[in-house]
Design a protein around this motif. Structure first.
Motif, PDB file in Angstrom:
ATOM      1  N   LEU A  17       0.823  -1.210   0.000  1.00 49.60           N
ATOM      2  CA  LEU A  17       0.000   0.000   0.000  1.00 49.60           C
ATOM      3  C   LEU A  17       0.861   1.265   0.000  1.00 49.60           C
ATOM      4  N   THR A  18       1.899   1.289   0.827  1.00 45.48           N
ATOM      5  CA  THR A  18       2.740   2.485   0.870  1.00 45.48           C
ATOM      6  C   THR A  18       3.527   2.650  -0.427  1.00 45.48           C
ATOM      7  N   THR A  19       3.894   1.551  -1.064  1.00 46.88           N
ATOM      8  CA  THR A  19       4.565   1.632  -2.363  1.00 46.88           C
ATOM      9  C   THR A  19       3.662   2.301  -3.391  1.00 46.88           C
ATOM     10  N   LEU A  20       2.366   2.085  -3.257  1.00 47.02           N
ATOM     11  CA  LEU A  20       1.396   2.704  -4.163  1.00 47.02           C
ATOM     12  C   LEU A  20       1.075   4.147  -3.778  1.00 47.02           C
ATOM     13  N   GLY A  21       1.654   4.612  -2.684  1.00 50.71           N
ATOM     14  CA  GLY A  21       1.425   5.986  -2.260  1.00 50.71           C
ATOM     15  C   GLY A  21       0.254   6.160  -1.320  1.00 50.71           C
ATOM     16  N   ILE A  22      -0.255   5.055  -0.778  1.00 57.73           N
ATOM     17  CA  ILE A  22      -1.386   5.123   0.149  1.00 57.73           C
ATOM     18  C   ILE A  22      -0.833   5.303   1.568  1.00 57.73           C
ATOM     19  N   PRO A  60       5.117   5.484 -10.222  1.00 55.71           N
ATOM     20  CA  PRO A  60       5.821   4.971  -9.042  1.00 55.71           C
ATOM     21  C   PRO A  60       5.416   5.728  -7.786  1.00 55.71           C
ATOM     22  N   GLY A  61       5.259   5.006  -6.699  1.00 50.77           N
ATOM     23  CA  GLY A  61       4.895   5.629  -5.432  1.00 50.77           C
ATOM     24  C   GLY A  61       3.518   6.241  -5.431  1.00 50.77           C
ATOM     25  N   GLY A  62       2.688   5.842  -6.422  1.00 48.69           N
ATOM     26  CA  GLY A  62       1.328   6.360  -6.467  1.00 48.69           C
ATOM     27  C   GLY A  62       1.233   7.794  -6.939  1.00 48.69           C
ATOM     28  N   ARG A  63       2.337   8.344  -7.394  1.00 48.49           N
ATOM     29  CA  ARG A  63       2.353   9.751  -7.808  1.00 48.49           C
ATOM     30  C   ARG A  63       2.664   9.864  -9.296  1.00 48.49           C
ATOM     31  N   PRO A  75      -6.946   6.813  -6.130  1.00 49.96           N
ATOM     32  CA  PRO A  75      -7.196   7.866  -5.138  1.00 49.96           C
ATOM     33  C   PRO A  75      -6.201   7.788  -3.981  1.00 49.96           C
ATOM     34  N   VAL A  76      -5.759   8.943  -3.543  1.00 52.27           N
ATOM     35  CA  VAL A  76      -4.825   9.040  -2.428  1.00 52.27           C
ATOM     36  C   VAL A  76      -5.623   9.135  -1.134  1.00 52.27           C
ATOM     37  N   ARG A  77      -5.176   8.445  -0.113  1.00 45.05           N
ATOM     38  CA  ARG A  77      -5.838   8.518   1.195  1.00 45.05           C
ATOM     39  C   ARG A  77      -5.396   9.811   1.878  1.00 45.05           C
ATOM     40  N   THR A  78      -6.360  10.567   2.357  1.00 49.77           N
ATOM     41  CA  THR A  78      -6.029  11.819   3.023  1.00 49.77           C
ATOM     42  C   THR A  78      -5.484  11.551   4.424  1.00 49.77           C
ATOM     43  N   GLU A  79      -4.858  12.557   4.988  1.00 50.89           N
ATOM     44  CA  GLU A  79      -4.121  12.395   6.240  1.00 50.89           C
ATOM     45  C   GLU A  79      -4.954  11.835   7.396  1.00 50.89           C
ATOM     46  N   HIS A  80      -6.163  12.321   7.563  1.00 52.06           N
ATOM     47  CA  HIS A  80      -6.972  11.875   8.710  1.00 52.06           C
ATOM     48  C   HIS A  80      -8.167  11.030   8.282  1.00 52.06           C
ATOM     49  N   GLU A  81      -8.088  10.466   7.097  1.00 47.27           N
ATOM     50  CA  GLU A  81      -9.204   9.677   6.569  1.00 47.27           C
ATOM     51  C   GLU A  81      -9.202   8.278   7.199  1.00 47.27           C
ATOM     52  N   VAL A  83     -10.040   4.270   7.564  1.00 47.59           N
ATOM     53  CA  VAL A  83      -9.983   3.182   6.585  1.00 47.59           C
ATOM     54  C   VAL A  83     -11.347   3.024   5.922  1.00 47.59           C
ATOM     55  N   ALA A  84     -12.409   3.055   6.722  1.00 44.52           N
ATOM     56  CA  ALA A  84     -13.761   2.882   6.165  1.00 44.52           C
ATOM     57  C   ALA A  84     -14.082   3.964   5.142  1.00 44.52           C
ATOM     58  N   ALA A  85     -13.739   5.208   5.449  1.00 43.29           N
ATOM     59  CA  ALA A  85     -14.011   6.311   4.517  1.00 43.29           C
ATOM     60  C   ALA A  85     -13.191   6.151   3.245  1.00 43.29           C
ATOM     61  N   TYR A  86     -11.932   5.742   3.377  1.00 43.74           N
ATOM     62  CA  TYR A  86     -11.091   5.536   2.192  1.00 43.74           C
ATOM     63  C   TYR A  86     -11.635   4.389   1.343  1.00 43.74           C
ATOM     64  N   LEU A  87     -12.035   3.302   1.987  1.00 45.84           N
ATOM     65  CA  LEU A  87     -12.592   2.165   1.244  1.00 45.84           C
ATOM     66  C   LEU A  87     -13.851   2.580   0.490  1.00 45.84           C
ATOM     67  N   ASP A  88     -14.676   3.396   1.123  1.00 50.61           N
ATOM     68  CA  ASP A  88     -15.895   3.884   0.472  1.00 50.61           C
ATOM     69  C   ASP A  88     -15.538   4.743  -0.744  1.00 50.61           C
ATOM     70  N   ARG A  89     -14.592   5.652  -0.573  1.00 49.70           N
ATOM     71  CA  ARG A  89     -14.187   6.527  -1.673  1.00 49.70           C
ATOM     72  C   ARG A  89     -13.536   5.727  -2.802  1.00 49.70           C
TER      73      ARG A  89
END
Length: 105
Positions: A17-22, A60-63, A75-81, A83-89
């Motif tokens: 996940l972090t390799t993808l920039g999440i 590379p790196g999701g960017r 989609p990039v996960r926002t700083e305070h998002e 997991v449930a909200a990110y999965l929904d988005r």
């Protein structure tokens, strides 16, 4: 032994996940990491089935400064998002990709 296996697999998921920039907080439970990996897999499958190129759209790196098609950028996960909200988005983005006209090359 089982706990070690769960930790190892969770670490592998987190690395992917972090390799993808999440962004991860480090507090995600193993099941949450699995859910995110599976959601990313669904998104990427939708992109590929519509003619998207993951290297051009995610990069590379999701960017990617200029994705080939912004609809196909993970989609990039926002700083305070949560997991449930990110999965929904991410699910909504996957649905949008599925409705997007396939690329003709």
């Amino acid at each position: 032994r089982d706990r070690d296996d769960v930790r190892r697999v969770a670490r592998d998921y987190a690395d992917r996940l972090t390799t993808l920039g999440i962004s991860l907080t480090g507090t995600e439970r193993p099941q949450e990491l699995l859910d995110m990996v599976e959601a990313v897999d669904r998104f990427e499958s939708a992109v590929e089935s519509h003619g998207g190129d993951l290297m051009m759209d995610e990069g590379p790196g999701g960017r990617t400064a200029e994705p080939d098609d912004p609809h196909f950028a993970l989609p990039v996960r926002t700083e305070h998002e949560s997991v449930a909200a990110y999965l929904d988005r991410l699910a909504r983005a996957t649905d949008a990709v599925r409705r997007h006209p396939p690329r003709a090359d």
